[in-house]
Design an enzyme around this catalytic site. Structure first.
Site, PDB file in Angstrom:
ATOM      1  N   THR A   1     -15.108  35.302 -15.375  1.00 27.20           N
ATOM      2  CA  THR A   1     -14.648  35.288 -16.884  1.00 27.20           C
ATOM      3  C   THR A   1     -13.980  36.840 -16.702  1.00 27.20           C
ATOM      4  O   THR A   1     -13.549  37.549 -16.353  1.00 27.20           O
ATOM      5  CB  THR A   1     -15.707  35.257 -17.932  1.00 27.20           C
ATOM      6  OG1 THR A   1     -14.894  35.346 -19.135  1.00 27.20           O
ATOM      7  CG2 THR A   1     -16.191  36.198 -17.441  1.00 27.20           C
TER       8      THR A   1
ATOM      9  N   TYR B   1     -23.761  38.206 -20.313  1.00 25.79           N
ATOM     10  CA  TYR B   1     -22.958  37.336 -20.230  1.00 25.79           C
ATOM     11  C   TYR B   1     -22.087  37.966 -19.680  1.00 25.79           C
ATOM     12  O   TYR B   1     -22.020  37.729 -18.131  1.00 25.79           O
ATOM     13  CB  TYR B   1     -22.516  36.779 -21.614  1.00 25.79           C
ATOM     14  CG  TYR B   1     -21.425  35.987 -21.311  1.00 25.79           C
ATOM     15  CD1 TYR B   1     -21.811  34.645 -20.379  1.00 25.79           C
ATOM     16  CD2 TYR B   1     -19.970  36.193 -20.718  1.00 25.79           C
ATOM     17  CE1 TYR B   1     -21.269  33.910 -19.496  1.00 25.79           C
ATOM     18  CE2 TYR B   1     -18.754  35.468 -20.027  1.00 25.79           C
ATOM     19  CZ  TYR B   1     -19.697  33.860 -19.566  1.00 25.79           C
ATOM     20  OH  TYR B   1     -18.256  33.550 -19.090  1.00 25.79           O
TER      21      TYR B   1
END
Length: 356
Positions: free
Chosen positions: A130, A172
């Site tokens: 990501t 995250y």
């Protein structure tokens, strides 16, 4: 690599949005595909049923959790390649339950890597990372131009490249960033061929968008259903959005060229030509759907970037990728698919003009 033998290709998270599109592409080219998925995300069971209906025996499914080491070993035992997409995918969820985020994203990734490390042959793994590994980019000087934020300087025209220092924010960001580094290090330390894609915002057909993840589809679903949209922050935050078909091109290209790209991480997104603010996207959705959209605002969410745009030059060069689909065309196509999938009316005249 894709066509050398008849062993299957394993896709963890294969019933998800990107996974099902990738499985469809691979099975359509003749590959045997193992879809490994816990089916915990609402709607993904429809993706799996769609894959099996289209490709029959080319699709084998294993319903299991990526945290189950024995099931991962079993799934990977005969695979000729692995696309590791299974993950906890939302920043917000990681803030509520950081331990589960850790277990899925880090332990799950190590389960996959160790299953391959303990085999006698070298099996490639392609990992979905990501852009959050770069943090909130708060060090960049920003300016606001109308309905969008932009950094000042060349980075606004080129995007963020892979030389940007890693800076993990939120649980995250930490879990995906750690997994990203594990994948690259298993190439260095154990010789497992690998590549990593640090993805920006992917959108397209088979996306079951929610407020926490898959925001392009979520916005369109709300607009089609005549429901309000909540923006966190000022709505001027910018992302480079990429149609899922272009993302699949990159993943397939990485496997085909794994000997050349082994051990590398690539930024993957729509690039500067497909950089759009949330407010700009909502304006376009009003044209596509022929509906007004009510918008409300809440406080910024943790770790949210005011601006993120990928510099995709490295991926395009290494993998021979074509230019990404223009975002207006791609969003109009997604709106049409969502309207059909949910039996909702899409006004045809605005759709035709918005797609020009």
């Amino acid at each position: 690599m894709i066509g050398r033998d008849d062993r299957p290709i394993l896709i963890t998270g294969g019933a998800g949005f990107i996974g099902s599109n990738l499985a469809n592409r691979l099975a359509g080219s003749g590959a045997e595909v193992i879809v490994f998925d816990a089916l915990s995300r609402p709607g993904v069971e429809r993706n799996l049923a769609w894959l099996k209906e289209r490709h029959g025996s080319k699709i084998t499914s294993i319903t299991a959790d990526i945290r189950d080491e024995d099931e991962v070993v079993r799934a990977a035992s005969d695979a000729k390649a692995v696309f590791h997409l299974a993950a906890q995918v939302a920043v917000t969820t990681s803030m509520v339950d950081p331990r589960e985020d850790f277990e899925i994203n880090i332990r799950g990734t190590v389960n996959v890597l160790d299953a391959l490390r303990n085999r006698t042959d070298r099996v490639p793994v392609i990992f979905a990372s990501t852009n959050k590994v770069y943090g909130d980019l708060a060090d960049l000087p920003f300016e606001t131009d109308g309905n969008r934020h932009s950094p000042i300087g060349d980075v606004a025209m080129l995007g963020v490249d892979e030389s940007r220092p890693l800076d993990f924010h939120t649980p995250y960001g930490c879990s995906k960033g750690a997994a990203d580094q594990y994948v690259l290090d298993y190439s260095r330390s154990f010789g497992i061929p690998s590549a990593v894609f640090r993805m920006s915002c992917i959108y397209g057909q088979r996306q079951m968008g929610t407020e926490d993840q898959g925001w392009v589809a979520h916005f369109l679903i709300r607009a089609l259903e005549g429901k309000p949209i909540t923006l966190y922050g000022d709505g001027k935050q910018v992302r480079d959005i990429l149609d899922v078909s272009d993302a699949v091109d990159a993943y397939v290209g990485a496997l085909r060229n794994i000997d050349r790209v082994n051990g590398r991480a690539f930024n993957l997104g729509g690039g500067p030509a497909n950089a759009v603010s949330l407010l700009q996207l909502i304006d376009e959705m009003r044209l596509i759907t022929g509906r007004d959209v009510d918008v409300g605002f809440e406080d910024w969410r943790p770790g949210d970037q005011r601006w993120y745009v990928s510099n995709t030059a490295a991926a395009r060069s290494a993998l021979g990728l074509a230019d990404a689909r223009p975002w207006r065309d791609g969003v109009a196509r997604l709106a049409g698919w969502l309207a059909q999938e949910r039996n909702l009316q899409l006004t045809p005249e605005p759709l035709a003009s918005a797609a020009e």
